[in-house]
Write a protein that holds these residues in place. Sequence first.
Motif, short mmCIF file in Angstrom:
data_model
loop_
_atom_site.label_atom_id
_atom_site.label_comp_id
_atom_site.label_asym_id
_atom_site.label_seq_id
_atom_site.Cartn_x
_atom_site.Cartn_y
_atom_site.Cartn_z
N SER A 35 -1.26 17.22 5.66
CA SER A 35 -2.08 18.04 4.81
C SER A 35 -2.07 17.78 3.35
CB SER A 35 -1.43 19.50 4.85
OG SER A 35 -0.14 19.56 4.37
N VAL A 36 -1.21 16.97 3.06
CA VAL A 36 -1.08 16.36 1.40
C VAL A 36 -2.23 15.40 1.33
CG1 VAL A 36 0.20 14.97 -0.23
CG2 VAL A 36 1.55 16.62 1.21
N PHE A 94 -6.44 14.18 -1.80
CA PHE A 94 -7.36 12.99 -1.31
C PHE A 94 -7.66 11.97 -2.40
CE2 PHE A 94 -10.91 10.40 -0.01
CZ PHE A 94 -10.74 9.91 1.13
N LYS A 95 -8.16 12.41 -3.42
CA LYS A 95 -8.64 11.44 -4.59
C LYS A 95 -7.37 10.91 -5.22
CE LYS A 95 -13.03 13.53 -5.45
NZ LYS A 95 -13.96 14.33 -6.57
N ARG A 96 -6.20 11.98 -5.41
CA ARG A 96 -5.22 11.35 -6.15
C ARG A 96 -4.14 10.46 -5.44
NH1 ARG A 96 -2.02 16.01 -8.99
NH2 ARG A 96 -0.86 14.31 -9.44
#
Length: 261
Positions: free
Chosen positions: A56-57, A62-64
């Motif tokens: 889920s992280v 997603f971008k980071r």
Amino acid sequence: MNTLQALILAIIEGITEFLPVSSTGHMIIASSFFGIEHEEFTKLFTIVIQLGAILSVVVLYFKRFFQTLEFYFKLLVAFIPAVVLGLLFSKKIDALLENPVTVAVSLLLGGILLLKVDDWFGNSENIEITYMKGLKIGLFQCLAMIPGVSRSGASIVGGMSQKLSRTAAAEFSFFLAVPTMLGATVKKCYDYYKDGFVLTHDQINFLIIGNVVAFIVALLAIKTFIGYLSKHGFKVFGYYRIVVGIALLVIHFFIHPLSVI
């Protein structure tokens, strides 16, 4: 294990994975209370569904998460201690997973420490993670090989000990969880098959259900935790751990011995 028990454990995993209260410890406790049979698949299940929660992280950040190569090198450095100690002590870790008293004592002692964390480290505004800080956070994370310690709690405290803000420490802990739990899942599955066990159709379904449910619940839990932690710190989690730890010890020694998973 049946479908309802798999659902219960998955919900517990999704809620507790990112809280400093020990998801593995809570699943061991739940397994004991619900009378889930002590078998190798139960141990496999409690490890593998953590990967579902951890993924889920990747969705939420997603971008980071997909950053520069340096970011991944820092994650690798932080991940190395868990690889080394996990390979060296996997059998002893499995033995600890069978002992609810270990969980209770870890919850109690960890709760006492969490009451002091904010006083010791405060809430810095530093968000820079160096290679040395990453390595030290990885060493802290290894404490969670003891059931009841909490992987997220140990690594967040490790980050704060390196002068990171609560939020920065928590987020790095989340990112570090991805390779850590992926590695733990692969290792556990390999050992399971190496020892001659084969997954049945029902067991495969339990793993699918467990991962999906843990993933969905964790999506909801992460944002809530980050918001609360940045404003209020660790004390409420410390009190919770102390209460649960004492309650488990009282139940085990004075009411009814807790069974192992």
